[in-house]
Design an enzyme around this catalytic site. Structure first.
Site, short mmCIF file in Angstrom:
data_model
loop_
_atom_site.label_atom_id
_atom_site.label_comp_id
_atom_site.label_asym_id
_atom_site.label_seq_id
_atom_site.Cartn_x
_atom_site.Cartn_y
_atom_site.Cartn_z
N ARG A 121 -3.08 -25.88 -9.39
CA ARG A 121 -2.51 -24.55 -9.70
C ARG A 121 -3.48 -23.66 -10.50
O ARG A 121 -3.07 -22.79 -11.26
CB ARG A 121 -1.19 -24.68 -10.48
CG ARG A 121 -0.13 -25.41 -9.70
CD ARG A 121 1.24 -25.18 -10.27
NE ARG A 121 2.21 -25.91 -9.51
CZ ARG A 121 2.56 -27.17 -9.76
NH1 ARG A 121 2.01 -27.81 -10.77
NH2 ARG A 121 3.45 -27.77 -9.01
N LYS A 143 -11.36 -11.12 -6.66
CA LYS A 143 -10.72 -11.18 -5.33
C LYS A 143 -11.25 -12.42 -4.63
O LYS A 143 -12.45 -12.52 -4.38
CB LYS A 143 -11.07 -9.94 -4.50
CG LYS A 143 -10.16 -8.77 -4.73
CD LYS A 143 -10.41 -7.71 -3.66
CE LYS A 143 -9.58 -6.47 -3.90
NZ LYS A 143 -9.88 -5.40 -2.95
N GLU A 185 -24.07 -1.39 -0.50
CA GLU A 185 -23.01 -1.34 -1.52
C GLU A 185 -23.51 -0.58 -2.77
O GLU A 185 -22.75 0.12 -3.42
CB GLU A 185 -22.55 -2.75 -1.93
CG GLU A 185 -22.04 -3.62 -0.78
CD GLU A 185 -20.65 -3.25 -0.26
OE1 GLU A 185 -20.02 -2.34 -0.81
OE2 GLU A 185 -20.22 -3.90 0.73
N LYS A 227 -18.31 -1.53 -11.41
CA LYS A 227 -17.26 -2.42 -10.89
C LYS A 227 -16.42 -2.96 -12.05
O LYS A 227 -15.19 -3.01 -11.97
CB LYS A 227 -17.88 -3.57 -10.09
CG LYS A 227 -16.85 -4.54 -9.56
CD LYS A 227 -16.67 -4.53 -8.07
CE LYS A 227 -15.47 -5.33 -7.62
NZ LYS A 227 -15.67 -6.06 -6.40
N GLU A 237 -5.55 -3.51 -7.84
CA GLU A 237 -5.55 -2.38 -6.91
C GLU A 237 -4.16 -1.77 -6.74
O GLU A 237 -3.74 -1.44 -5.65
CB GLU A 237 -6.10 -2.86 -5.54
CG GLU A 237 -6.80 -1.75 -4.79
CD GLU A 237 -7.64 -2.25 -3.62
OE1 GLU A 237 -8.12 -3.40 -3.64
OE2 GLU A 237 -7.80 -1.45 -2.70
N ARG A 242 -9.10 1.21 -7.84
CA ARG A 242 -9.99 0.26 -7.15
C ARG A 242 -10.24 0.68 -5.70
O ARG A 242 -11.24 0.30 -5.09
CB ARG A 242 -9.36 -1.16 -7.22
CG ARG A 242 -10.41 -2.24 -7.26
CD ARG A 242 -9.85 -3.61 -7.63
NE ARG A 242 -10.81 -4.61 -7.18
CZ ARG A 242 -10.86 -5.87 -7.57
NH1 ARG A 242 -9.99 -6.32 -8.44
NH2 ARG A 242 -11.78 -6.70 -7.11
N ASN A 246 -13.65 1.25 -1.65
CA ASN A 246 -13.61 1.11 -0.18
C ASN A 246 -14.32 2.25 0.54
O ASN A 246 -14.20 2.39 1.76
CB ASN A 246 -12.16 1.03 0.32
CG ASN A 246 -11.52 -0.28 -0.06
OD1 ASN A 246 -12.22 -1.28 -0.22
ND2 ASN A 246 -10.21 -0.27 -0.25
N HIS A 249 -15.74 1.86 4.00
CA HIS A 249 -15.26 0.59 4.55
C HIS A 249 -14.21 0.75 5.65
O HIS A 249 -14.03 -0.15 6.46
CB HIS A 249 -14.72 -0.30 3.43
CG HIS A 249 -15.81 -0.97 2.63
ND1 HIS A 249 -16.74 -0.25 1.91
CD2 HIS A 249 -16.14 -2.28 2.44
CE1 HIS A 249 -17.58 -1.09 1.32
NE2 HIS A 249 -17.24 -2.33 1.63
N HIS A 253 -15.35 -1.34 8.64
CA HIS A 253 -14.68 -2.54 9.14
C HIS A 253 -14.51 -2.48 10.66
O HIS A 253 -14.69 -3.48 11.36
CB HIS A 253 -13.30 -2.71 8.48
CG HIS A 253 -13.39 -3.21 7.07
ND1 HIS A 253 -12.47 -2.88 6.10
CD2 HIS A 253 -14.30 -4.00 6.46
CE1 HIS A 253 -12.82 -3.45 4.94
NE2 HIS A 253 -13.93 -4.13 5.14
N HIS A 266 -22.33 -6.49 7.41
CA HIS A 266 -21.35 -5.72 6.65
C HIS A 266 -21.99 -4.45 6.07
O HIS A 266 -21.45 -3.35 6.21
CB HIS A 266 -20.77 -6.60 5.54
CG HIS A 266 -19.78 -5.91 4.67
ND1 HIS A 266 -18.52 -5.55 5.11
CD2 HIS A 266 -19.87 -5.48 3.38
CE1 HIS A 266 -17.88 -4.95 4.13
NE2 HIS A 266 -18.67 -4.89 3.07
#
Ligand SMILES: NC(=O)c1ccc[n+]([C@@H]2O[C@H](COP(=O)([O-])OP(=O)(O)OC[C@H]3O[C@@H](n4cnc5c(N)ncnc54)[C@H](O)[C@@H]3O)[C@@H](O)[C@H]2O)c1
Ligand SMILES: [Zn+2]
Length: 361
Positions: A121, A143, A185, A227, A237, A242, A246, A249, A253, A266
């Site tokens: 956990r 994340k 990035e 960041k 988010e 946040r 993106n 993105h 994507h 990417h």
């Protein structure tokens, strides 16, 4: 060596950035009292180059070191690899107080964070990012994720590390394509939040591309700081802050998927996505033409693509619309008011999106 704090109350942690600091990681980790057994998740290539430095430093500080090499590609962010690692951890961990160390790029980091969040956990973990992308982006913010065949990053959790330890000297062995991937990035951070960094990149992109240590240190510090600030204000988010990370993105994507994750990396796809988003911003009279051109020019100078080849306009549209359906019926884009100043807008006229995507063909 420089330090940045991610401020999240009892989940706060430091980001340490410096060149040639890997041999000092053990004392930092030991001071956090996470346990006496480190379970290092990495891959063969990175392990060969850097795991001995990490383990030696840990052992010097009374911490044992067990290495698990996973495969070095996106395919490792899977349920089956996560299952295998969890099985191995369970076998190895009997009677031990274990914490996890992610030594690698975003793939290793995302998987290791995922495993750490579920084993017993949740056990403590540390990020030692070894790609530019991981040092400026994926290692910070908690994340964690694995992929399913249906979608990337579809299973995961928010689970913060106890430390991010970025040795910029390890970037010397990073292939150029991976360096450019990370620079996409970096350009993103500059475009959404840091005009001074943008100007610095325009002046120093060639040095960055030749792995200049001072330039990379500066860039990584600035991006990690942005960041850290954003994550400190909007960890999960939920406040919309946040979301600006993106930038590029949404269409990025779709381009990545249209190229079946092979044609474009990417970073390359995000570069094209940033051009589309900046073009939408220009058409909505938010961004000045001159700033749009400067962004395109920096992207090209960095060796990132400004035109999409080998993927079709129709395919990108189809995948973008599919993605949108997945998220909600309204379209939503991160746009630029100026370089260094982003905003999130919904309900952009489809005709404008269409025309802006056509710009990259
Ligand atoms: N969690 C997040 O917030 C977040 C954010 C952005 C991206 N990501 C994820 O990150 C992943 C991409 O990460 P990445 O770009 O770091 O790629 P990666 O982890 O696949 O690494 C790229 C390649 O570089 C090699 N490598 C790593 N460090 C090296 C070094 N120092 N020297 C030589 N080779 C080295 C790796 O073995 C690998 O082959 C994606 O899965 C993406 O979804 C996560
Ligand atoms: Zn990205």
């Amino acid at each position: 060596m420089r330090k940045i704090k991610v401020n999240l109350g009892e989940r706060s942690y430091d980001i340490i950035i410096g060149s040639g600091i890997l041999s000092k990681v053990g004392s930092y980790i030991a001071s956090l009292n996470m346990g006496s057994h480190a379970y290092v998740i990495t891959n063969k290539l990175i392990s060969k180059k850097y795991a001995h430095l990490v383990c030696k430093s840990l052992e010097k500080n009374g911490i044992s070191c067990k290495i698990n090499n996973i495969k070095g590609n996106e395919g490792s962010k899977s349920l089956s690899v996560a299952g295998k690692v969890l099985n191995d951890l369970t076998r190895y961990g009997v009677g031990k107080k274990i914490f996890i160390v992610a030594l690698g790029g975003g793939v290793v980091g995302d998987l290791a964070g995922f495993v750490a969040s579920f084993y017993k956990r949740g056990v403590a973990y540390v990020q030692i990012p070894t790609t530019l992308l991981a040092q400026v982006d994926s290692s910070i913010g908690g994340k964690t994720a694995i992929d399913l065949p249906q979608a990337k990053n579809i299973i995961g959790s928010f689970y913060q590390p106890k430390l991010v330890f970025a040795d910029t000297a390890v970037l010397k062995t990073l292939p150029k394509r991976q360096l450019q991937n990370g620079l996409a990035e970096v350009i993103k951070y500059a475009a959404i939040k840091d005009k001074a960094l943008f100007l610095y990149l325009l002046k120093n992109y060639a040095k960055a591309l030749s792995y200049n240590s001072a330039v990379l240190n500066f860039i990584i510090y600035r991006c990690a700081k942005i960041k850290a600030q954003i994550v400190s204000k909007d960890e999960k988010e939920t406040k919309g802050l946040r979301t600006i990370l993106n930038f590029g993105h949404t269409i990025g994507h779709a381009i990545e998927a249209a190229g079946k994750y092979k044609k474009y990396s990417h970073g390359q796809a995000v570069a094209l996505g940033m051009i589309v988003a900046a073009d939408i911003s220009r058409r909505l009279a938010l961004l000045k033409d001159g700033q749009y051109s400067e962004l395109c020019s920096l992207i090209k100078k960095t060796g990132l693509p400004a035109k999409a080849k080998g993927v079709s306009f129709n395919n990108i549209m189809r995948l973008y619309l599919h993605d949108k359906k997945f998220i909600g019926s309204k379209n939503r884009f991160v746009l630029l008011k100026s370089i260094g100043n982003a905003l999130v807008l919904s309900d952009i006229p489809p005709g404008i999106i269409n025309s802006s995507i056509k710009q990259i063909f």
